[in-house]
Write a protein that holds these residues in place. Structure first.
Motif, PDB file in Angstrom:
ATOM      1  N   ALA A 257     -83.952  60.891  56.432  1.00  0.00           N
ATOM      2  CA  ALA A 257     -85.027  61.726  55.897  1.00  0.00           C
ATOM      3  C   ALA A 257     -84.512  62.764  54.906  1.00  0.00           C
ATOM      4  CB  ALA A 257     -85.764  62.422  57.046  1.00  0.00           C
ATOM      5  N   SER A 258     -83.240  63.117  55.023  1.00  0.00           N
ATOM      6  CA  SER A 258     -82.663  64.128  54.126  1.00  0.00           C
ATOM      7  C   SER A 258     -82.350  63.563  52.746  1.00  0.00           C
ATOM      8  CB  SER A 258     -81.386  64.714  54.729  1.00  0.00           C
ATOM      9  OG  SER A 258     -80.341  63.760  54.689  1.00  0.00           O
ATOM     10  N   GLY A 259     -82.448  62.233  52.599  1.00  0.00           N
ATOM     11  CA  GLY A 259     -82.199  61.615  51.303  1.00  0.00           C
ATOM     12  C   GLY A 259     -81.072  60.608  51.295  1.00  0.00           C
ATOM     13  N   ALA A 260     -80.468  60.348  52.469  1.00  0.00           N
ATOM     14  CA  ALA A 260     -79.386  59.356  52.534  1.00  0.00           C
ATOM     15  C   ALA A 260     -79.958  57.948  52.401  1.00  0.00           C
ATOM     16  CB  ALA A 260     -78.626  59.488  53.852  1.00  0.00           C
ATOM     17  N   ASP A 261     -79.152  57.063  51.843  1.00  0.00           N
ATOM     18  CA  ASP A 261     -79.559  55.667  51.686  1.00  0.00           C
ATOM     19  C   ASP A 261     -79.107  54.812  52.861  1.00  0.00           C
ATOM     20  OD1 ASP A 261     -80.530  55.456  48.641  1.00  0.00           O
ATOM     21  OD2 ASP A 261     -78.846  56.845  48.780  1.00  0.00           O
ATOM     22  N   ASP A 262     -78.118  55.297  53.618  1.00  0.00           N
ATOM     23  CA  ASP A 262     -77.614  54.549  54.765  1.00  0.00           C
ATOM     24  C   ASP A 262     -76.927  55.520  55.716  1.00  0.00           C
ATOM     25  OD1 ASP A 262     -77.039  52.434  56.449  1.00  0.00           O
ATOM     26  OD2 ASP A 262     -75.921  51.276  54.957  1.00  0.00           O
ATOM     27  N   TYR A 263     -76.682  55.045  56.939  1.00  0.00           N
ATOM     28  CA  TYR A 263     -76.111  55.900  57.995  1.00  0.00           C
ATOM     29  C   TYR A 263     -75.232  55.019  58.863  1.00  0.00           C
ATOM     30  CZ  TYR A 263     -76.278  59.935  61.214  1.00  0.00           C
ATOM     31  OH  TYR A 263     -75.975  61.039  61.979  1.00  0.00           O
ATOM     32  N   LEU A 264     -73.935  55.323  58.905  1.00  0.00           N
ATOM     33  CA  LEU A 264     -72.984  54.524  59.674  1.00  0.00           C
ATOM     34  C   LEU A 264     -72.292  55.422  60.690  1.00  0.00           C
ATOM     35  CD1 LEU A 264     -71.599  51.768  60.054  1.00  0.00           C
ATOM     36  CD2 LEU A 264     -69.979  52.446  58.257  1.00  0.00           C
ATOM     37  N   ILE A 265     -72.222  54.944  61.937  1.00  0.00           N
ATOM     38  CA  ILE A 265     -71.692  55.759  63.034  1.00  0.00           C
ATOM     39  C   ILE A 265     -70.221  55.430  63.289  1.00  0.00           C
ATOM     40  CG2 ILE A 265     -71.945  56.244  65.501  1.00  0.00           C
ATOM     41  CD1 ILE A 265     -74.944  55.463  65.096  1.00  0.00           C
ATOM     42  N   LYS A 266     -69.430  56.475  63.549  1.00  0.00           N
ATOM     43  CA  LYS A 266     -68.022  56.301  63.951  1.00  0.00           C
ATOM     44  C   LYS A 266     -67.963  55.944  65.427  1.00  0.00           C
ATOM     45  CE  LYS A 266     -66.466  59.944  60.781  1.00  0.00           C
ATOM     46  NZ  LYS A 266     -65.804  61.268  60.696  1.00  0.00           N
ATOM     47  N   PRO A 267     -66.979  55.134  65.853  1.00  0.00           N
ATOM     48  CA  PRO A 267     -66.011  54.404  65.031  1.00  0.00           C
ATOM     49  C   PRO A 267     -66.696  53.282  64.262  1.00  0.00           C
ATOM     50  CG  PRO A 267     -65.808  53.753  67.320  1.00  0.00           C
ATOM     51  CD  PRO A 267     -66.812  54.870  67.287  1.00  0.00           C
TER      52      PRO A 267
ATOM     53  N   ALA B  60     -77.398  59.907  42.960  1.00  0.00           N
ATOM     54  CA  ALA B  60     -76.332  59.002  43.408  1.00  0.00           C
ATOM     55  C   ALA B  60     -76.583  58.563  44.840  1.00  0.00           C
ATOM     56  CB  ALA B  60     -74.975  59.705  43.309  1.00  0.00           C
ATOM     57  N   PRO B  61     -76.443  57.260  45.146  1.00  0.00           N
ATOM     58  CA  PRO B  61     -76.641  56.785  46.518  1.00  0.00           C
ATOM     59  C   PRO B  61     -75.706  57.518  47.481  1.00  0.00           C
ATOM     60  CG  PRO B  61     -76.435  54.943  44.996  1.00  0.00           C
ATOM     61  CD  PRO B  61     -76.091  56.169  44.225  1.00  0.00           C
ATOM     62  N   ALA B  62     -76.190  57.765  48.684  1.00  0.00           N
ATOM     63  CA  ALA B  62     -75.406  58.513  49.672  1.00  0.00           C
ATOM     64  C   ALA B  62     -75.435  57.810  51.019  1.00  0.00           C
ATOM     65  CB  ALA B  62     -75.954  59.932  49.818  1.00  0.00           C
ATOM     66  N   LEU B  63     -74.274  57.786  51.678  1.00  0.00           N
ATOM     67  CA  LEU B  63     -74.143  57.199  53.005  1.00  0.00           C
ATOM     68  C   LEU B  63     -73.538  58.243  53.935  1.00  0.00           C
ATOM     69  CD1 LEU B  63     -72.795  53.742  54.029  1.00  0.00           C
ATOM     70  CD2 LEU B  63     -71.642  55.759  54.905  1.00  0.00           C
ATOM     71  N   PHE B  64     -74.162  58.454  55.094  1.00  0.00           N
ATOM     72  CA  PHE B  64     -73.575  59.323  56.113  1.00  0.00           C
ATOM     73  C   PHE B  64     -72.629  58.492  56.969  1.00  0.00           C
ATOM     74  CE2 PHE B  64     -77.081  62.384  55.403  1.00  0.00           C
ATOM     75  CZ  PHE B  64     -76.312  63.541  55.323  1.00  0.00           C
ATOM     76  N   LEU B  65     -71.396  58.968  57.116  1.00  0.00           N
ATOM     77  CA  LEU B  65     -70.393  58.357  57.978  1.00  0.00           C
ATOM     78  C   LEU B  65     -70.020  59.430  58.992  1.00  0.00           C
ATOM     79  CD1 LEU B  65     -68.501  55.968  58.545  1.00  0.00           C
ATOM     80  CD2 LEU B  65     -66.878  57.001  56.961  1.00  0.00           C
ATOM     81  N   THR B  66     -70.527  59.306  60.218  1.00  0.00           N
ATOM     82  CA  THR B  66     -70.458  60.436  61.136  1.00  0.00           C
ATOM     83  C   THR B  66     -70.435  59.988  62.592  1.00  0.00           C
ATOM     84  OG1 THR B  66     -71.650  62.432  61.825  1.00  0.00           O
ATOM     85  CG2 THR B  66     -72.978  60.614  61.006  1.00  0.00           C
ATOM     86  N   ALA B  67     -70.008  60.901  63.446  1.00  0.00           N
ATOM     87  CA  ALA B  67     -70.020  60.650  64.888  1.00  0.00           C
ATOM     88  C   ALA B  67     -71.349  61.053  65.523  1.00  0.00           C
ATOM     89  CB  ALA B  67     -68.876  61.421  65.557  1.00  0.00           C
ATOM     90  N   CYS B  68     -72.236  61.658  64.748  1.00  0.00           N
ATOM     91  CA  CYS B  68     -73.563  62.039  65.264  1.00  0.00           C
ATOM     92  C   CYS B  68     -74.386  60.760  65.413  1.00  0.00           C
ATOM     93  CB  CYS B  68     -74.240  63.024  64.327  1.00  0.00           C
ATOM     94  SG  CYS B  68     -73.332  64.563  64.105  1.00  0.00           S
ATOM     95  N   ASP B  69     -74.486  60.260  66.649  1.00  0.00           N
ATOM     96  CA  ASP B  69     -74.971  58.900  66.849  1.00  0.00           C
ATOM     97  C   ASP B  69     -76.332  58.775  67.529  1.00  0.00           C
ATOM     98  OD1 ASP B  69     -74.245  59.793  69.323  1.00  0.00           O
ATOM     99  OD2 ASP B  69     -72.943  58.100  69.809  1.00  0.00           O
ATOM    100  N   GLN B  70     -77.035  59.883  67.713  1.00  0.00           N
ATOM    101  CA  GLN B  70     -78.347  59.796  68.344  1.00  0.00           C
ATOM    102  C   GLN B  70     -79.382  59.277  67.350  1.00  0.00           C
ATOM    103  OE1 GLN B  70     -78.677  60.497  71.760  1.00  0.00           O
ATOM    104  NE2 GLN B  70     -76.455  60.464  71.427  1.00  0.00           N
ATOM    105  N   VAL B  71     -80.443  58.682  67.871  1.00  0.00           N
ATOM    106  CA  VAL B  71     -81.509  58.158  67.004  1.00  0.00           C
ATOM    107  C   VAL B  71     -82.069  59.270  66.127  1.00  0.00           C
ATOM    108  CG1 VAL B  71     -83.805  57.136  66.957  1.00  0.00           C
ATOM    109  CG2 VAL B  71     -82.096  56.271  68.569  1.00  0.00           C
ATOM    110  N   ASP B  72     -82.276  60.453  66.719  1.00  0.00           N
ATOM    111  CA  ASP B  72     -82.804  61.582  65.946  1.00  0.00           C
ATOM    112  C   ASP B  72     -81.862  61.972  64.812  1.00  0.00           C
ATOM    113  OD1 ASP B  72     -85.053  61.679  67.490  1.00  0.00           O
ATOM    114  OD2 ASP B  72     -84.439  63.417  68.682  1.00  0.00           O
ATOM    115  N   ASP B  73     -80.547  61.886  65.060  1.00  0.00           N
ATOM    116  CA  ASP B  73     -79.558  62.192  64.012  1.00  0.00           C
ATOM    117  C   ASP B  73     -79.712  61.226  62.844  1.00  0.00           C
ATOM    118  OD1 ASP B  73     -78.348  64.253  65.513  1.00  0.00           O
ATOM    119  OD2 ASP B  73     -77.034  62.818  66.537  1.00  0.00           O
TER     120      ASP B  73
END
Length: 197
Positions: A58-68, A39-52
């Protein structure tokens, strides 16, 4: 809680935070990907560094969106990853003469509908997703009861006995002593010990 829900239902997309009650969702997503969850996965998180962000993808997420975040952007990203989710889990599982409809949460054997309770369905689904392999008791409990709770005394045995009875003869459900349980679909993997019927 996330572990239990992901193992019990089929989702078009997953929205994960880095910090969940179950632990870091990076670890969970890596494990789920290793087990074949597509199943597609998106991280929605306050962890906003490039390394994050790199680690999340790399862990398998399809997208990454930073809060707010903008709700419109979140909805657009969810729609995008759901469209390309060609590896989403199937909505039906077949093991021998068993057919498990994950969407309707129905089980048929030889065309006959089996009246399963929700916990019985969850256990059978878990075993069917790993048909032919032994699933340890601890993995079954974590996936069907939740990692943070042990089932009430004899509840696990009662669910397995009910499943055996409802599946009928010959039962494809096996207990592998000292190892766990398996739904047979040919020779068992990882089950060298003696089996109980």
């Amino acid at each position: 809680m996330a572990e239990s829900f992901v193992r019990s239902y089929v989702y078009d997309a997953l929205i994960l935070d880095r910090l969940l009650p179950d632990g870091d969702a990076l670890v969970l997503l890596r494990r789920w990907r290793g087990e074949g969850l597509g199943a597609p996965a998106l991280f929605l998180t306050a962890c906003d560094q490039v390394d994050d962000r790199i680690e999340g993808l790399a862990s398998g997420a399809d997208d990454y969106l930073i809060k707010p975040f903008s709700m419109d952007e979140l909805m657009a990203r969810i729609a995008a990853i759901a469209r390309r989710g060609g590896s989403i889990r199937p909505t039906r599982l077949r093991v021998g003469d068993l057919e498990i409809d994950l969407g309707r949460r129905e089980v048929h054997r030889r065309g006959v509908l089996l009246p399963l309770r929700p916990k019985e369905f969850a256990v059978l689904q878990r075993l069917a997703e790993r048909a032919g392999r032994v699933v340890s008791r601890s993995e079954l409990i974590a996936g069907c009861w939740g990692e943070d709770r042990e089932p009430a005394s004899n509840a696990e045995e009662a669910v397995m006995a009910a499943l055996r009875r409802k599946l009928g003869d010959p039962s494809p459900l096996r207990m592998v002593r000292g190892a766990g349980y398996a739904l047979e679909d040919g020779p068992l993997e990882g089950g060298d010990g003696p089996q109980a019927p």
